[in-house]
Motif scaffolding. Structure first.
Motif, short mmCIF file in Angstrom:
data_model
loop_
_atom_site.label_atom_id
_atom_site.label_comp_id
_atom_site.label_asym_id
_atom_site.label_seq_id
_atom_site.Cartn_x
_atom_site.Cartn_y
_atom_site.Cartn_z
N ASN A 160 12.18 1.12 -8.41
CA ASN A 160 12.04 0.59 -6.42
C ASN A 160 12.03 -0.74 -6.32
OD1 ASN A 160 11.87 3.89 -6.21
ND2 ASN A 160 10.36 3.37 -6.76
N VAL A 161 13.40 -1.48 -5.58
CA VAL A 161 12.94 -2.64 -5.16
C VAL A 161 13.39 -3.08 -3.07
CG1 VAL A 161 14.54 -4.96 -5.45
CG2 VAL A 161 14.35 -3.13 -6.72
N LEU A 162 12.41 -3.67 -3.04
CA LEU A 162 11.77 -2.98 -1.54
C LEU A 162 12.40 -5.16 -0.93
CD1 LEU A 162 11.79 -1.83 1.24
CD2 LEU A 162 9.11 -1.83 0.50
N THR A 163 13.19 -5.73 -0.33
CA THR A 163 12.98 -7.15 -0.40
C THR A 163 13.07 -6.53 1.82
OG1 THR A 163 14.99 -6.85 -1.88
CG2 THR A 163 14.57 -8.72 0.29
N LEU A 164 12.03 -7.36 1.87
CA LEU A 164 11.57 -8.00 3.34
C LEU A 164 12.45 -10.02 3.43
CD1 LEU A 164 9.85 -5.55 2.19
CD2 LEU A 164 8.36 -6.16 4.35
N ARG A 165 12.62 -9.84 4.51
CA ARG A 165 13.39 -10.54 5.10
C ARG A 165 12.16 -11.13 6.10
NH1 ARG A 165 17.65 -8.43 2.25
NH2 ARG A 165 17.88 -9.64 0.51
N GLY B 194 7.53 2.96 -9.93
CA GLY B 194 7.15 4.24 -9.77
C GLY B 194 8.29 5.72 -9.62
N THR B 195 7.82 6.51 -9.15
CA THR B 195 8.97 7.39 -8.90
C THR B 195 10.26 7.13 -7.59
OG1 THR B 195 7.07 8.68 -7.22
CG2 THR B 195 7.57 9.42 -9.54
N VAL C 254 0.65 -1.58 0.10
CA VAL C 254 0.54 0.04 -0.38
C VAL C 254 1.06 1.53 -0.39
CG1 VAL C 254 -1.75 1.63 1.06
CG2 VAL C 254 -1.90 -0.92 1.10
N ASN C 255 2.31 1.31 0.67
CA ASN C 255 2.79 2.28 0.90
C ASN C 255 3.59 2.58 -0.62
OD1 ASN C 255 3.08 3.75 3.24
ND2 ASN C 255 4.88 2.45 3.31
N VAL C 256 3.61 1.73 -1.45
CA VAL C 256 4.13 1.29 -2.93
C VAL C 256 2.70 1.72 -4.15
CG1 VAL C 256 5.25 0.53 -5.16
CG2 VAL C 256 6.01 -0.52 -2.10
N MET C 257 1.87 1.57 -3.77
CA MET C 257 0.42 2.35 -4.53
C MET C 257 0.06 4.04 -4.69
SD MET C 257 -1.81 -1.13 -3.96
CE MET C 257 -1.49 -2.11 -4.79
N LEU D 30 -1.11 8.79 -11.79
CA LEU D 30 -0.04 7.56 -12.92
C LEU D 30 -0.14 6.36 -12.54
CD1 LEU D 30 2.24 7.33 -13.92
CD2 LEU D 30 3.91 7.55 -12.44
N LYS D 31 -0.89 5.34 -13.60
CA LYS D 31 -0.66 4.28 -13.34
C LYS D 31 0.54 2.80 -13.46
CE LYS D 31 -5.05 4.04 -12.69
NZ LYS D 31 -6.17 4.05 -11.18
N GLY D 32 0.21 2.08 -12.52
CA GLY D 32 1.91 1.15 -12.42
C GLY D 32 0.96 -0.02 -12.84
N LEU D 33 2.84 -1.19 -12.55
CA LEU D 33 2.31 -2.01 -12.36
C LEU D 33 3.24 -2.06 -10.91
CD1 LEU D 33 2.06 -4.42 -15.05
CD2 LEU D 33 0.30 -3.71 -14.09
N ILE D 34 3.30 -3.25 -9.70
CA ILE D 34 3.88 -3.81 -9.10
C ILE D 34 3.96 -5.72 -9.06
CG2 ILE D 34 3.80 -3.96 -6.52
CD1 ILE D 34 2.04 -1.28 -6.46
N THR D 35 4.73 -6.07 -8.40
CA THR D 35 5.74 -7.36 -8.67
C THR D 35 5.66 -7.90 -7.18
OG1 THR D 35 6.17 -7.44 -11.29
CG2 THR D 35 6.56 -9.44 -9.90
#
Length: 790
Positions: free
Chosen positions: A774-779, A728-729, A694-697, A705-710
């Motif tokens: 933007n690449v956010l990694t959660l472990r 995104g930005t 949701v933060n990314v959106m 602006l529309k876009g995809l999130i993987t």
């Protein structure tokens, strides 16, 4: 403090009498203050002990009543479960619960919806005392009263534990203040099928609190776990005001700190103003309910007797001072009469007649004559001694201050090694050896969001000025890198800060790096410093740009650089104190010797500490005792990531639309089930992933602006990793400061709570900007194994 002066014709006896009386007065005043202090401590201690005793006794009585209610419910659990096939029997059991305990006004056995098909959706037998104190029964659940949504039903069901409700006024029933005790019933599978309750009138609580006798001018009160007044002398406040409304409306009463301390279940006392009167508040918890009892008593009632005793003591001491003044005046006038003879001898000595005969006085006052005879010699010697002492003190003070400065400087750099005992993928060791007491070299490192931030630098010049610049540079590095992840921007900010205050024209050579530990990506920026050495199978210098040192041009544009560090590589950073170290023949240690030693270290596969020790031994052996001319600083970073076999890899692509979050929830559920997480962990991961996506959106993609999130999920035998990618930005959520959860919702600024929850749930959170993505990694760890996913 300025003491009164005396006229030259005042006698010595007069002045001496004054000082004796003044000293005695100070002593007497001190004694009175000490007596007053210990008297007040004793009074407060006694009052506190008495207050705690009264509160403890009342709390025990209250807990006994509450415990009897809990026992009355729990003693019938077996009976309920034993007659589950007889739903009409539940009315009889509820009636028996009310009969067994006169404190209980009513009791319900509320079943889950449609538990008994023949009874319909609602079935909640309820027994209660009517106006004639007889026990009637009724069906509690109706279409107008869906008890399944009530707090007394929902909260114990969700918590799976018994629960006391907040007090409430029972309109149309008992017409009094009540609280409800709820006990959840579980079947053999651990599922909740019913809630058993007991409605308890709090009239007995009012009687207990009203009968608490602490002091005739004290009053008592009780607040619930939310701070609402349950019992209070002012009936208008009960269930209508809280500690916090009471605090905000009257500035001279309780403050918020004390209110929160009471609601936290603490036992203490505090000095407050109650309606403008200085008072003492005693409070203690009712732990079974989470409530708190308070007693407020005017403080003057404690100290009235003590004040009278102190007034008597003060009067006796003043009378004693008057008598002492009279006696001293008479006695000292007689004893100091011979001093006029010594004054004549002193005048002769002042004229140079050192051999002047002194009058023979057969009293102890001859010590004064000896003092006057040797006064000139004594002054001369004293002046010389004081001069030598001052010189020695100045030298000692300078040396001491330099040692303190050295200790402070060394304390600012990391010195706890091994630095990261809980990690297997990184080994760091550093050393700093100033050429003087203090120096201008620095190094620092720490881990944030799975990135190792490090720096090493050399300030122009040496000594105290350089050490001050070093301290500022290190502080700027720490503060800026806490919210900035790109090394070139960190360097730019440090350069701007130093340039603005650089009136002395000091500059600093500096290199700053950020090593991404999961991937081995190294971002760095060099500001005129020595190129680091990469010790690996192909040992060589790390390529660096020729940027200016910091502190010269405030708006200089520093170049960002990036490379990949292979596992097993040691990044060796150093200052020119290593390569420019000279022996007695003024030959420099040089880069060739450094390379040779580095190759030997590589062949032996030494750790970071052994690497530093090996190079330090090599340079010490080379200089062979020659005086150190420059600060020597070295930092070794050994990267040793291990790769594990991937056993799960799935992905999900979502549009920038909040409505698609359920798809994310199903994806996370499926992944968590595959790796064997339980329901609680799965729910936590769902919360963390939902907050992150949701933060990314909201921030990476503006509303227009529309876009995809993987979202990609990868797991090995050690950890589960979620990688969230969008085009995104640029948006780095890890730079957002965590929300301060110690503040109330109204006091806490908006923002920061989401990333705080993500950090609390996940083991690590890492952000990278890679190829305009933007690449956010959660472990999240799967077990106690600390191995990382590549």
């Amino acid at each position: 403090m300025r003491f009164p002066s005396f006229h030259t014709n005042d006698s010595f006896s007069t002045r001496l009498t004054y000082w004796v009386v003044l000293t005695s007065a100070i002593i007497f005043i001190t004694i009175i203050l000490v007596i007053a202090f210990f008297m007040s401590v004793g009074i407060i201690s006694e009052a506190k002990g008495h207050g705690r005793g009264v509160l403890k006794n009342s709390s025990l009585r209250i807990n006994n009543v509450l415990y009897s209610v809990e026992v009355a419910i729990q003693n019938n659990i077996f009976e309920i479960k034993n007659h589950l096939k007889e739903p009409e029997k539940m009315y009889e059991i509820a009636k028996r619960i009310v009969e067994q305990n006169p404190t209980i006004y009513g009791s319900a056995i509320a079943f889950e919806p449609n538990y008994y098909k023949e009874k319909g959706k609602f079935f909640s037998p309820y027994a209660y005392r009517n106006n004639r104190n007889e026990i009637d029964t009724m069906q509690l659940g109706t279409a107008d009263y869906e008890y399944h949504y009530m707090d007394w039903y929902q909260i114990p069901k969700l918590l799976k534990t018994d629960y006391w409700s907040e007090p409430y006024y029972d309109s149309g029933g008992g017409e009094t203040i009540m609280t409800t005790y709820s006990y959840p019933l579980e079947d053999e599978n651990g599922d909740i099928f019913a809630i058993v309750t007991a409605d308890v009138s709090l009239e007995w609580l009012t009687k207990i609190i009203t009968n608490m006798k602490y002091h005739e001018k004290a009053y008592n009160f009780v607040v619930s776990r939310s701070g609402t007044f349950i019992v209070h002398p002012d009936q208008s406040k009960i269930l209508k005001e809280t500690l916090f409304t009471y605090t905000s409306e009257q500035s001279d009463t309780l403050d918020y700190r004390i209110a929160y301390d009471m609601l936290a279940g603490n036992d203490s006392m505090a000095i407050i103003k109650d309606a403008g009167v200085r008072s003492v508040l005693f409070y203690a918890p009712i732990k079974r309910m989470g409530w708190s009892i308070g007693i407020i008593c005017p403080s003057v009632e404690f100290f009235s007797n003590g004040i009278g005793a102190l007034a008597t003591i003060a009067f006796l001491m003043i009378l004693g001072l008057v008598i002492l003044s009279y006696v001293c005046r008479k006695v000292l006038k007689r004893l100091t009469k011979p001093l006029s003879l010594f004054a004549q001898s002193a005048d002769e000595i002042a004229k140079g007649n050192i051999e002047v005969p002194l009058p023979e006085i057969n009293t102890q006052d001859e010590m004064k004559t000896m003092h006057d005879s040797f006064e000139v010699m004594q002054h001369s010697l004293s002046a010389r001694i004081e001069e030598l002492k001052e010189i020695n003190e100045q030298k000692g003070r300078i040396q001491g201050e330099l040692q303190v400065a050295r200790n402070i400087q060394l304390a600012m750099i990391p010195k706890q090694f091994p630095a990261f005992t809980d990690r297997d993928d990184i080994d760091v060791y550093g050393m700093l050896d100033p050429a003087k007491a203090v120096g201008g070299d620095l190094y620092d490192f720490y881990i944030r969001d799975e990135k190792l931030f490090f720096c090493i630098g050399d300030v122009s010049g040496k000594g105290v000025p350089a050490s001050l610049v070093m301290a500022m540079t290190r502080s700027f590095f720490r503060s800026i890198s806490r919210h900035e992840s790109l090394p070139y921007r960190i360097v730019m900010h440090i350069n701007e800060a130093l340039s603005d205050m650089n009136d002395t024209m000091f500059f600093v050579t500096l290199i700053v790096g950020a090593l991404d530990l999961p991937s081995g990506r190294l971002r760095y920026c060099n500001a005129g410093h020595c190129a680091p050495l990469l010790i690996s199978k192909n040992t060589g210098f790390l390529p660096v740009s020729s940027n200016l040192p910091i502190g010269i041009i405030s708006d200089f544009k520093y170049e960002a650089q990036e490379t990949h560090i292979d596992s097993g590589t040691t990044i060796f950073l150093y200052t020119d104190g290593l390569t420019e170290a000279e022996n007695i023949s003024h030959e420099q240690y040089g880069e060739d010797r450094m390379f040779k030693t580095a190759d030997e270290i590589r062949d032996k596969q030494l750790n970071a500490e052994q690497t530093i020790q090996g190079l330090n031994d090599s340079v010490r052996q080379f200089v062979n005792g020659a005086a150190q001319s420059d600060d020597l600083t070295m930092l070794a970073i050994r990267y040793k990531k291990e790769n594990l076999e991937v056993r799960l890899s799935e992905s999900l692509t979502l549009p920038n639309d909040i409505e698609t979050i359920p798809e994310l929830n199903m994806f996370v559920d499926r992944v968590c089930e595959s790796v064997g997480f339980d329901m609680a962990t799965t729910a936590s991961l769902n919360l963390a992933m939902e907050e992150a996506v949701v933060n990314v959106m909201n921030y990476a993609y503006p509303k227009s602006l529309k876009g995809l999130i993987t979202i990609r999920a990868i797991a090995n035998d050690a950890r589960l990793k979620f990688i969230i990618t969008d085009s995104g930005t640029p948006f780095d959520p890890t730079t957002k400061e965590d929300a301060d959860i110690t503040l109330s919702a109204t006091e806490r600024p908006i923002g920061g709570l989401g990333i705080y929850l993500v950090r609390q749930i996940m083991d690590s959170v890492n952000y990278e900007r890679i190829d305009d993505m933007n690449v956010l990694t959660l472990r999240k760890k799967l077990s106690t194994n600390n191995e990382a996913i590549e």
